[in-house]
Write a protein that holds these residues in place. Structure first.
Motif, PDB file in Angstrom:
ATOM      1  N   UNK A 184       0.783  -1.455   0.005  1.00 48.06           N
ATOM      2  CA  UNK A 184       0.116   0.018  -0.145  1.00 48.06           C
ATOM      3  C   UNK A 184       0.814   1.264  -0.029  1.00 48.06           C
ATOM      4  N   UNK A 185       1.904   1.169   0.539  1.00 48.93           N
ATOM      5  CA  UNK A 185       2.928   2.501   0.801  1.00 48.93           C
ATOM      6  C   UNK A 185       3.557   2.866  -0.635  1.00 48.93           C
ATOM      7  N   UNK A 186       3.966   1.788  -1.309  1.00 46.93           N
ATOM      8  CA  UNK A 186       4.449   2.111  -2.755  1.00 46.93           C
ATOM      9  C   UNK A 186       3.297   2.486  -3.889  1.00 46.93           C
ATOM     10  N   UNK A 187       2.210   1.787  -3.491  1.00 40.56           N
ATOM     11  CA  UNK A 187       1.015   2.207  -4.413  1.00 40.56           C
ATOM     12  C   UNK A 187       0.499   3.598  -4.138  1.00 40.56           C
ATOM     13  N   UNK A 188       0.688   4.051  -2.906  1.00 40.35           N
ATOM     14  CA  UNK A 188       0.124   5.425  -2.461  1.00 40.35           C
ATOM     15  C   UNK A 188       1.079   6.626  -3.306  1.00 40.35           C
ATOM     16  N   UNK A 189       2.516   6.132  -3.054  1.00 47.32           N
ATOM     17  CA  UNK A 189       3.453   7.064  -3.810  1.00 47.32           C
ATOM     18  C   UNK A 189       3.343   7.255  -5.202  1.00 47.32           C
ATOM     19  N   UNK A 190       2.948   6.122  -5.841  1.00 43.88           N
ATOM     20  CA  UNK A 190       2.757   6.234  -7.389  1.00 43.88           C
ATOM     21  C   UNK A 190       1.727   7.104  -7.815  1.00 43.88           C
ATOM     22  N   UNK A 191       0.628   6.860  -6.818  1.00 41.81           N
ATOM     23  CA  UNK A 191      -0.718   7.306  -7.323  1.00 41.81           C
ATOM     24  C   UNK A 191      -0.629   8.786  -6.918  1.00 41.81           C
ATOM     25  N   UNK A 221      -3.760   8.886 -15.469  1.00 47.60           N
ATOM     26  CA  UNK A 221      -3.462   9.978 -14.666  1.00 47.60           C
ATOM     27  C   UNK A 221      -2.503  10.956 -15.530  1.00 47.60           C
ATOM     28  N   UNK A 222      -1.389  10.392 -16.011  1.00 45.05           N
ATOM     29  CA  UNK A 222      -0.368  11.408 -16.295  1.00 45.05           C
ATOM     30  C   UNK A 222      -0.645  12.259 -17.455  1.00 45.05           C
ATOM     31  N   UNK A 223      -1.832  12.190 -18.140  1.00 46.51           N
ATOM     32  CA  UNK A 223      -2.335  13.079 -19.216  1.00 46.51           C
ATOM     33  C   UNK A 223      -3.290  14.104 -18.759  1.00 46.51           C
ATOM     34  N   UNK A 224      -3.561  14.004 -17.312  1.00 47.06           N
ATOM     35  CA  UNK A 224      -4.578  15.056 -16.702  1.00 47.06           C
ATOM     36  C   UNK A 224      -3.803  16.346 -16.670  1.00 47.06           C
TER      37      UNK A 224
END
Length: 463
Positions: free
Chosen positions: A418-425, A457-460
């Protein structure tokens, strides 16, 4: 086989190679039964579709009472397995799957692809080319390949191409798999210490490759990567009676993110990239040449090869963000894969996340082998699940110990996905390449869905 069995029981049918062999024999009309104490996807669905999924999970010695002609024992089973004991009581013939494949292929030309890295990709390239030429051949490969229904094929073809794993054949046969195949044409891609749980010293591991190349008969060929210093050392000390054929990095260039081979037939754009894949391709070309394939035929076919599943596989991509996954887990594989992505995308930020998942990678004695393996990444992240360590019955390791092993001051170490997922998001991923590397599953997270989410998300505008 000289006396081909018509009924086979698989002990540990759920394994990647085991369930594919079961499917291949079922397609030939064999009576196939099997058991396992755990069957995960995609094995479960594929066995179920063929009507081969066991009715109940677990070991049931009575399943052998019909006295199958052969029993194939998978590495996942233990030596005290109750079905194995029952097979012995009944006097049944028990094979490991590499032993069974050798019995099947005794009268064929046997091509074996060995090495600490690149085996699956090189094997896949050879299969891709041979199929494009409508050649008749059998095979074993360690990943799903586009255009191939199974990872194993068994027929009366005169040729078999085998991915030659150096791991043990079965719980009761401690020989490496590739020793059992007895190659006529052997390829050796590289040597880098792995499988510390069965080869506790590098010298023991190295010696398995010496045995492998020395088995090749004088009329055969040993095709080897001269770019690998340990392979070169081996070829200087091994007593090889077969013809020696070295290979390296073929002439190439990169234009607009596309790799182009400079060949005798002109420029050939290809779909794969990275120096390790270029060496893999050159090794595959030499194997195909030994099988009578011309360079023109080879290059025409290989131009459309997009790779085997989980080998630098692109999950999602747009002008701002690209996401790849790779089976890399050993130090040499991590280094080669990270450098390949760095070379292909020199102007993008590279975030590399690897999962410690294998016995070797979670062994404190082996951890220091990872020093410098992710140096090509702008950001290096390492994840491991403490429950995986407990399941493998290994001593616990700390985040600090992992960070010290990789010897990179900015390394981020995670023990909760969950920690690395939060960072990426929560990151701005514009101008970024993400690289996931593991022989595991990152706790079952769908990397495909995550990749789509992150690239969108990178396109927003707010990204």
């Amino acid at each position: 086989m000289s006396q081909q069995p018509t009924s086979v029981h698989f002990i540990a049918i759920g394994g990647a190679a085991m369930h594919n062999l079961a499917l291949a024999l079922h397609q030939l009309g064999f009576r196939v039964t099997g058991s396992d104490d755990e069957i995960n996807e995609p094995s479960r669905s594929r066995l179920q579709a063929a009507g081969l999924l066991p009715e109940a999970i677990g070991w049931f010695p009575d399943r052998l009472n019909y006295r199958p002609d052969a029993v194939i024992l998978g590495m996942h089973a233990r030596e005290d397995n109750p079905e194995l004991q029952r097979a012995r009581e009944l006097g049944l013939r028990v094979y490991s799957y590499p032993e069974y494949l050798y019995e099947h292929s005794k009268n064929k030309t046997r091509v074996v692809i060995g090495g600490s890295h690149g085996k699956t990709t090189i094997t896949s390239m050879i299969l891709w080319v041979l199929q494009s030429l409508d050649r008749d051949f059998d095979y074993l490969v360690g990943a799903k390949l586009e255009g191939f229904d199974t990872m194993v094929r068994i027929t009366n073809a005169p040729l078999i191409v085998l991915e030659g794993d150096e791991y043990l054949a079965s719980p009761v046969d401690r020989r490496p798999k590739f020793h059992l195949y007895k190659a006529d044409i052997a390829l050796l891609s590289g040597i880098a210490w792995d499988h510390i749980n069965v080869f506790p010293t590098y010298e023991q591991y190295f010696d398995q490759f010496r045995i492998y190349v020395e088995q090749v008969p004088p009329a055969g060929k040993v095709i080897y990567c001269q770019e690998d210093p340990e392979v070169n050392r081996l070829m200087h000390i091994a007593e090889v009676g077969a013809e020696r054929v070295p290979y390296g990095i073929p002439a190439h260039r990169i234009e607009n993110g596309r790799t182009i081979l400079d060949t005798t037939i002109g420029p050939v754009p290809i779909e794969v990239f990275g120096k390790h894949n270029l060496m893999n391709l050159e090794g595959a070309r030499l194997v195909c040449h030994a099988l009578g394939v011309s360079d023109e035929q080879f290059y025409h076919a290989i131009a459309s090869f997009r790779g085997a599943a989980r080998r630098l596989e692109i999950l999602a991509s747009n002008d701002q963000c690209a996401v790849y996954k790779d089976f890399a887990h050993s130090p040499s594989k991590l280094k080669a894969t990270t450098e390949a992505v760095r070379q292909q995308f020199p102007d993008r930020k590279l975030i590399a996340l690897m999962e410690l998942h294998t016995f070797s990678s979670l062994n404190e004695k082996f951890l220091d082998e990872y020093r410098g393996s992710m140096a090509a990444a702008d950001e290096a992240w390492v994840y491991f699940n403490p429950h995986t360590i407990e399941h493998k019955r290994l001593p616990s390791i700390s985040k600090d110990r992992v960070a010290k092993a990789f010897d990179r001051g900015d390394l981020q170490v995670f023990t909760d996905s969950a920690d690395w997922l939060d960072q990426l998001r929560n990151r701005d991923l514009r101008g970024t390449v993400l690289l996931f590397m593991s022989s595991g599953t990152f706790d079952g997270i769908s990397l495909e869905e995550l990749a789509r989410e992150l690239t969108e998300k990178s396109l927003l505008p707010s990204a």
